[in-house]
Design an enzyme around this catalytic site. Structure first.
Site, PDB file in Angstrom:
ATOM      1  N   LYS A  87      -2.569   9.234   0.157  1.00 55.76           N
ATOM      2  CA  LYS A  87      -3.672   9.553   1.068  1.00 55.76           C
ATOM      3  C   LYS A  87      -3.180  10.416   2.230  1.00 55.76           C
ATOM      4  O   LYS A  87      -3.910  11.277   2.723  1.00 55.76           O
ATOM      5  CB  LYS A  87      -4.345   8.272   1.582  1.00 55.76           C
ATOM      6  N   TYR A 110       0.809  -1.221   0.000  1.00 56.72           N
ATOM      7  CA  TYR A 110       0.000   0.000   0.000  1.00 56.72           C
ATOM      8  C   TYR A 110       0.843   1.271   0.000  1.00 56.72           C
ATOM      9  O   TYR A 110       0.329   2.358   0.214  1.00 56.72           O
ATOM     10  CB  TYR A 110      -0.912  -0.043   1.240  1.00 56.72           C
TER      11      TYR A 110
END
Length: 143
Positions: free
Chosen positions: A51, A44
């Site tokens: 993000k 990720y």
């Protein structure tokens, strides 16, 4: 790297630059983030960093747009079963982990929509620059 940052953080900035001048006082901008912005999750890295940038941008925009009466916040969802998960080699593990929360189920798109709706309502007038976590309590237990 560039594509992911553009899709998350840069897109919010571009949208805000175009939309904010026409937004009436009381309007709201809500970004969609994820827990990978503050927790290291397997496979990720790119999304998590983008993000994190998105959440920092939310805080800055919240302060910059406050004099115009425009609220800016983010919703950070736990694992939601969407097509985006198809891009992760550990999709099945992500789904199992996401459902292993105190609520006992995955976060649904409707759960996320409900929080977004609230943040856009007058009831959220004093919520500014915040990241609301909706993960069924997944991020609470130790270990």
């Amino acid at each position: 790297w560039d594509w992911t940052l553009n899709a998350n953080a840069r897109a919010l900035l571009a949208l805000t630059r175009v939309a904010a001048p026409a937004m009436a006082p009381g309007s709201s901008i809500v970004a969609i983030s994820s827990l990978g912005s503050v927790r290291v999750l397997e496979n990720y890295t790119l999304v998590g960093v983008s993000k994190a940038a998105l959440e920092a941008l939310v805080r800055y925009l919240a302060v910059e747009l406050a004099p115009r009466g425009v609220r800016v916040n983010a919703v950070s969802a736990g694992v939601v079963e969407t097509g985006a998960l198809e891009h992760f080699p550990n999709r099945d593990e992500m789904l199992a982990s996401g459902a292993a929360n105190p609520a006992g189920r995955l976060v649904s798109p409707e759960d996320v929509a409900g929080v977004v709706s609230f943040l856009c309502s007058p009831d959220a007038e004093m919520i500014r620059g915040q990241v609301v976590v909706i993960d069924g309590g997944w991020s609470l237990p130790a270990g």
